[in-house]
Design a protein around this motif. Structure first.
Motif, PDB file in Angstrom:
ATOM      1  N   ALA A  75      48.026  38.148 -30.202  1.00 15.38           N
ATOM      2  CA  ALA A  75      46.582  37.975 -30.275  1.00 15.38           C
ATOM      3  C   ALA A  75      45.889  38.703 -29.121  1.00 15.38           C
ATOM      4  N   PRO A  76      44.701  39.227 -29.382  1.00 12.21           N
ATOM      5  CA  PRO A  76      43.938  39.855 -28.298  1.00 12.21           C
ATOM      6  C   PRO A  76      43.621  38.829 -27.209  1.00 12.21           C
ATOM      7  N   ASP A  77      43.458  39.321 -25.994  1.00 10.36           N
ATOM      8  CA  ASP A  77      43.184  38.428 -24.860  1.00 10.36           C
ATOM      9  C   ASP A  77      41.909  37.616 -25.060  1.00 10.36           C
ATOM     10  N   ASP A  78      40.873  38.231 -25.637  1.00  9.18           N
ATOM     11  CA  ASP A  78      39.628  37.498 -25.821  1.00  9.18           C
ATOM     12  C   ASP A  78      39.764  36.385 -26.867  1.00  9.18           C
ATOM     13  N   PHE A  79      40.649  36.570 -27.848  1.00  9.42           N
ATOM     14  CA  PHE A  79      40.899  35.489 -28.808  1.00  9.42           C
ATOM     15  C   PHE A  79      41.641  34.343 -28.116  1.00  9.42           C
ATOM     16  N   ALA A  80      42.645  34.667 -27.327  1.00  9.08           N
ATOM     17  CA  ALA A  80      43.390  33.637 -26.594  1.00  9.08           C
ATOM     18  C   ALA A  80      42.462  32.873 -25.658  1.00  9.08           C
ATOM     19  N   GLU A  81      41.537  33.565 -25.030  1.00  7.65           N
ATOM     20  CA  GLU A  81      40.564  32.918 -24.144  1.00  7.65           C
ATOM     21  C   GLU A  81      39.643  31.996 -24.949  1.00  7.65           C
ATOM     22  N   PHE A  82      39.203  32.460 -26.105  1.00  6.01           N
ATOM     23  CA  PHE A  82      38.372  31.635 -26.983  1.00  6.01           C
ATOM     24  C   PHE A  82      39.101  30.350 -27.355  1.00  6.01           C
ATOM     25  N   VAL A  83      40.360  30.456 -27.749  1.00  2.00           N
ATOM     26  CA  VAL A  83      41.149  29.278 -28.147  1.00  2.00           C
ATOM     27  C   VAL A  83      41.284  28.316 -26.976  1.00  2.00           C
ATOM     28  N   ARG A  84      41.626  28.843 -25.797  1.00  2.26           N
ATOM     29  CA  ARG A  84      41.763  27.966 -24.611  1.00  2.26           C
ATOM     30  C   ARG A  84      40.458  27.252 -24.297  1.00  2.26           C
ATOM     31  N   GLY A  85      39.349  27.939 -24.435  1.00  2.00           N
ATOM     32  CA  GLY A  85      38.058  27.364 -24.075  1.00  2.00           C
ATOM     33  C   GLY A  85      37.476  26.396 -25.092  1.00  2.00           C
ATOM     34  N   ARG A  86      37.821  26.525 -26.370  1.00  5.27           N
ATOM     35  CA  ARG A  86      37.160  25.733 -27.408  1.00  5.27           C
ATOM     36  C   ARG A  86      38.094  24.809 -28.180  1.00  5.27           C
ATOM     37  N   HIS A  87      39.379  24.842 -27.893  1.00  5.12           N
ATOM     38  CA  HIS A  87      40.359  24.092 -28.681  1.00  5.12           C
ATOM     39  C   HIS A  87      40.072  22.593 -28.713  1.00  5.12           C
ATOM     40  N   VAL A  88      39.796  21.995 -27.572  1.00  7.06           N
ATOM     41  CA  VAL A  88      39.564  20.543 -27.516  1.00  7.06           C
ATOM     42  C   VAL A  88      38.344  20.157 -28.349  1.00  7.06           C
ATOM     43  N   GLU A  89      37.272  20.925 -28.236  1.00  3.01           N
ATOM     44  CA  GLU A  89      36.061  20.618 -29.003  1.00  3.01           C
ATOM     45  C   GLU A  89      36.292  20.799 -30.502  1.00  3.01           C
ATOM     46  N   GLY A 141      42.350  34.272 -36.034  1.00  2.38           N
ATOM     47  CA  GLY A 141      43.115  35.247 -35.260  1.00  2.38           C
ATOM     48  C   GLY A 141      43.439  36.493 -36.061  1.00  2.38           C
ATOM     49  N   MET A 142      43.727  36.307 -37.342  1.00  7.61           N
ATOM     50  CA  MET A 142      44.060  37.457 -38.189  1.00  7.61           C
ATOM     51  C   MET A 142      42.836  38.337 -38.453  1.00  7.61           C
ATOM     52  N   ALA A 143      41.644  37.751 -38.361  1.00 11.21           N
ATOM     53  CA  ALA A 143      40.420  38.506 -38.629  1.00 11.21           C
ATOM     54  C   ALA A 143      39.544  38.600 -37.382  1.00 11.21           C
ATOM     55  N   TRP A 144      40.152  38.478 -36.203  1.00 13.50           N
ATOM     56  CA  TRP A 144      39.388  38.331 -34.967  1.00 13.50           C
ATOM     57  C   TRP A 144      38.385  39.461 -34.745  1.00 13.50           C
TER      58      TRP A 144
END
Length: 166
Positions: free
Chosen positions: A2-16, A43-46
């Motif tokens: 996954a691109p770094d910005d997608f991984a960052e998005f997941v880390r930042g918004r996963h709990v919500e 992620g597949m269409a990020w």
């Protein structure tokens, strides 16, 4: 990968996103599945999703649609009489009566209420998320609230607040 910005998005918004999915379906494990599925699809269409400038809205729409369409997927699964053992028991929200009433609402009504009162979406945003008209959102919200009010015990705190507000 996954691109770094997608991984960052997941880390930042996963709990919500998990909290949102849990409110939508009322089951911790299903909520985790819904979020995982939505994040896989995102992620597949990020690159396409990111260009739309609302990746979280895309994920929430995906979670909502997967929840609403879950019955179709269940038809092809083999259901068993006894659920597997659970090693962890979720804590219930503080207002048990209201939680149980919300859980009894039809999926569409519950989705509209969660989108409206948990995410504070406008009627237009809900209509766009669910792919329906704003009139449908208004009538569904009205029916859901009427059903909740009708089933609330007269002495509940929410019923008192609702009567005072009208």
């Amino acid at each position: 990968m996954a691109p770094d910005d997608f991984a960052e998005f997941v880390r930042g918004r996963h709990v919500e996103l998990l909290r949102f999915a849990y409110l939508l379906c009322g089951d911790r494990y299903l909520a985790e599945d819904l979020v995982q599925d939505a994040l896989e699809r995102t992620g597949m269409a990020w690159h396409r999703v990111q260009r739309q400038d609302d990746p979280e809205g895309y994920v929430r729409r995906t979670i909502t649609n997967r929840f609403l369409n879950r019955l179709r997927a269940l038809r092809s699964e083999r259901l068993v009489g006894d659920p597997p053992e659970r090693g962890y028991v979720d804590r219930e929200p503080p207002d048990h009566a209201l939680w149980h009433l919300l859980a009894r609402l039809p999926r569409q009504q519950r989705a509209v209420l969660v989108l409206r009162f948990y995410l504070d979406y406008s009627e237009a945003q809900i209509a766009q998320t669910l792919g329906c008209s704003t009139g449908t959102v208004k009538s569904t919200t009205s029916r859901a609230l009427a059903k909740l009010r009708q089933q609330l015990p007269a002495n509940s705190q929410l019923a008192s607040v609702e009567k005072g507000a009208s």
